[in-house]
Design a protein around this motif. Structure first.
Motif, PDB file in Angstrom:
ATOM      1  N   UNK A  88       0.802  -1.223   0.000  1.00  0.00           N
ATOM      2  CA  UNK A  88       0.000   0.000   0.000  1.00  0.00           C
ATOM      3  C   UNK A  88       0.836   1.275   0.000  1.00  0.00           C
ATOM      4  N   UNK A  89       1.742   1.402   0.988  1.00  0.00           N
ATOM      5  CA  UNK A  89       2.427   2.673   1.174  1.00  0.00           C
ATOM      6  C   UNK A  89       3.345   3.022   0.008  1.00  0.00           C
ATOM      7  N   UNK A  90       4.127   2.039  -0.455  1.00  0.00           N
ATOM      8  CA  UNK A  90       5.042   2.313  -1.567  1.00  0.00           C
ATOM      9  C   UNK A  90       4.280   2.604  -2.860  1.00  0.00           C
ATOM     10  N   UNK A  91       3.286   1.770  -3.262  1.00  0.00           N
ATOM     11  CA  UNK A  91       2.536   2.111  -4.484  1.00  0.00           C
ATOM     12  C   UNK A  91       1.862   3.481  -4.419  1.00  0.00           C
ATOM     13  N   UNK A  92       1.342   3.866  -3.238  1.00  0.00           N
ATOM     14  CA  UNK A  92       0.706   5.185  -3.112  1.00  0.00           C
ATOM     15  C   UNK A  92       1.738   6.293  -3.271  1.00  0.00           C
ATOM     16  N   UNK A  93       2.934   6.088  -2.688  1.00  0.00           N
ATOM     17  CA  UNK A  93       3.990   7.091  -2.825  1.00  0.00           C
ATOM     18  C   UNK A  93       4.436   7.220  -4.279  1.00  0.00           C
ATOM     19  N   UNK A  94       4.537   6.094  -4.988  1.00  0.00           N
ATOM     20  CA  UNK A  94       4.924   6.130  -6.399  1.00  0.00           C
ATOM     21  C   UNK A  94       3.862   6.826  -7.247  1.00  0.00           C
ATOM     22  N   UNK A  95       2.594   6.643  -6.890  1.00  0.00           N
ATOM     23  CA  UNK A  95       1.515   7.313  -7.611  1.00  0.00           C
ATOM     24  C   UNK A  95       1.638   8.824  -7.469  1.00  0.00           C
ATOM     25  N   UNK A  96       1.974   9.293  -6.254  1.00  0.00           N
ATOM     26  CA  UNK A  96       2.124  10.734  -6.036  1.00  0.00           C
ATOM     27  C   UNK A  96       3.397  11.270  -6.669  1.00  0.00           C
ATOM     28  N   UNK A  97       4.416  10.414  -6.806  1.00  0.00           N
ATOM     29  CA  UNK A  97       5.668  10.870  -7.416  1.00  0.00           C
ATOM     30  C   UNK A  97       5.419  11.370  -8.831  1.00  0.00           C
ATOM     31  N   UNK A  98       4.479  10.752  -9.521  1.00  0.00           N
ATOM     32  CA  UNK A  98       4.168  11.167 -10.893  1.00  0.00           C
ATOM     33  C   UNK A  98       3.332  12.441 -10.924  1.00  0.00           C
ATOM     34  N   UNK A  99       2.329  12.524 -10.030  1.00  0.00           N
ATOM     35  CA  UNK A  99       1.413  13.668 -10.081  1.00  0.00           C
ATOM     36  C   UNK A  99       1.916  14.867  -9.288  1.00  0.00           C
ATOM     37  N   UNK A 100       2.690  14.631  -8.226  1.00  0.00           N
ATOM     38  CA  UNK A 100       3.203  15.710  -7.372  1.00  0.00           C
ATOM     39  C   UNK A 100       4.685  15.456  -7.086  1.00  0.00           C
ATOM     40  N   UNK A 101       5.550  15.677  -8.042  1.00  0.00           N
ATOM     41  CA  UNK A 101       6.955  15.298  -7.888  1.00  0.00           C
ATOM     42  C   UNK A 101       7.682  16.046  -6.785  1.00  0.00           C
ATOM     43  N   UNK A 102       7.158  17.201  -6.358  1.00  0.00           N
ATOM     44  CA  UNK A 102       7.837  17.961  -5.295  1.00  0.00           C
ATOM     45  C   UNK A 102       7.294  17.637  -3.904  1.00  0.00           C
ATOM     46  N   UNK A 103       6.348  16.718  -3.830  1.00  0.00           N
ATOM     47  CA  UNK A 103       5.825  16.282  -2.534  1.00  0.00           C
ATOM     48  C   UNK A 103       6.637  15.088  -2.043  1.00  0.00           C
ATOM     49  N   UNK A 104       7.285  15.219  -0.908  1.00  0.00           N
ATOM     50  CA  UNK A 104       8.153  14.172  -0.369  1.00  0.00           C
ATOM     51  C   UNK A 104       7.366  13.313   0.611  1.00  0.00           C
ATOM     52  N   UNK A 105       7.420  12.009   0.408  1.00  0.00           N
ATOM     53  CA  UNK A 105       6.754  11.054   1.301  1.00  0.00           C
ATOM     54  C   UNK A 105       7.811  10.184   1.953  1.00  0.00           C
ATOM     55  N   UNK A 106       7.955  10.293   3.267  1.00  0.00           N
ATOM     56  CA  UNK A 106       8.887   9.464   4.032  1.00  0.00           C
ATOM     57  C   UNK A 106       8.111   8.313   4.664  1.00  0.00           C
ATOM     58  N   UNK A 107       8.646   7.102   4.565  1.00  0.00           N
ATOM     59  CA  UNK A 107       7.952   5.897   5.025  1.00  0.00           C
ATOM     60  C   UNK A 107       8.697   5.295   6.207  1.00  0.00           C
TER      61      UNK A 107
END
Length: 350
Positions: free
Chosen positions: A154-173
């Motif tokens: 869940x967490x990694x696929x969601x972060x990868x989805x945001x990487x494409x749409x919001x590349x400047x949003x950083x998600x730390x897991x």
């Protein structure tokens, strides 16, 4: 007014108690008659200037039971927490906590203020979210935490989805465990927690958290390839009554699920081996040392010496949810990540 100022000065410069009279746990200084007079005189003014940081101390004390634990949750010193609570007590005009052995117990007034504090802090979170919502929310940083299999599914696929749409949003897991993760959420170390339904999970009307349902995760049986039922398309749980089992850490959510499922089938599982890692659990099964339940959505790499079979007749599943601090769900970065989590969870979970 000059008399009130002198009393306030005398209150702030009182000599500390002798060490033999101090309690081992941090305590709130008791209010004497002079203090109460000062509070009464200034109460109307001070009540308009309550610092939210002091309300957080009161809430943390309510949840943790001791000032030391509350201070640890908020990453401040016990003496700072004690000072904050003492100041809030003066502002409230009534005692908010009282000694109960080595702990502090909230008074009736303290419990009333805690209820309002939850609402105030939620409103502040929402206000900050709405302020941030005035921009596009594409720049920022959030920290999310969960257990290992949810991190991968869940967490990694969601972060990868945001990487494409919001590349400047950083998600730390982060890998986190229940119930400590909820304390980390309350303390601000985490912005989003993904966990399974278990004892201590926030309810849907919890005053501290907003909960987002992510569906259910079904479990399959992992059997050694030489098991008599390995070629069956499905197995009824009552047929496994005499089996030896491999389970997770005793008492955790998956272990409780195993025991509940077997109890519903009319027996108690004989757990011979335990491990906190799915790779180790699968290795034990492959070695013929027991059978195990494994989460289907985790998409674990199944060794060649194992087959997976669906259990029938009884639901073997866990409910997955995300939690954020109440009010924080409107913050653009958090709202975007929650939306990504739901999008990832939808195809895999019912």
């Amino acid at each position: 007014m000059r008399g009130l100022a002198l009393r306030a000065s005398a209150f702030m410069n009182r000599a500390p108690l002798p060490s033999r009279l101090r309690c081992s746990a941090p305590m709130v200084p008791p209010l004497n008659r002079e203090d109460n007079q000062m509070i009464t005189a200034g109460n109307g003014k001070l009540m308009c200037m309550v610092d939210p940081a002091r309300l957080k101390v009161l809430v943390a004390l309510h949840e943790q039971g001791t000032l030391h634990a509350a201070a640890s949750t908020l990453h401040i010193s016990p003496s700072a927490a004690s000072q904050q609570l003492a100041t809030l007590t003066r502002e409230a005009g009534v005692p908010l906590a009282e000694a109960d052995g080595r702990k502090l117990r909230l008074t009736d007034a303290g419990r009333v203020l805690v209820d309002h504090a939850y609402a105030v802090l939620a409103l502040l979170e929402r206000a900050m979210g709405e302020i941030q919502a005035t921009v596009n929310g594409e720049l920022g940083r959030i920290t999310v935490g969960s257990f290992p299999s949810a991190i991968s599914s869940l967490l990694i696929p969601a972060a990868l989805m945001l990487r494409d749409s919001r590349p400047r949003l950083r998600v730390d897991i982060r890998e986190v465990a229940a119930p400590d993760c909820l304390d980390q959420l309350a303390g601000g170390d985490l912005d989003v927690v993904v966990q399974v339904e278990a004892e201590g999970a926030p309810s849907r009307d919890d005053m501290r958290h907003t909960r987002v349902e992510l569906g259910t995760d079904d479990f399959d049986l992992a059997l050694p390839i030489a098991h008599p039922s390995a070629r069956e398309p499905a197995i009824a749980l009552p047929l496994l009554q005499g089996e030896e089992w491999v389970s997770t850490i005793e008492g955790d959510a998956c272990d409780r699920m195993l025991h509940l499922a077997c109890a519903s089938a009319g027996f108690r599982p004989k757990v011979r081996h335990r491990a906190g890692d799915w790779t180790a659990i699968l290795a034990l099964v492959e070695a013929g040392m027991g059978i195990a339940f494994i989460p289907r959505a985790a998409r674990l790499p199944i060794p060649g010496g194992i087959v997976t079979v669906a259990p029938t007749g009884h639901d073997v599943r866990r409910h997955i949810y995300a939690a954020v601090r109440r009010g924080a769900e409107v913050r653009p970065a958090i709202a975007a990540y929650l939306a990504a989590l739901k999008a990832v969870a939808s195809p895999a979970r019912g």
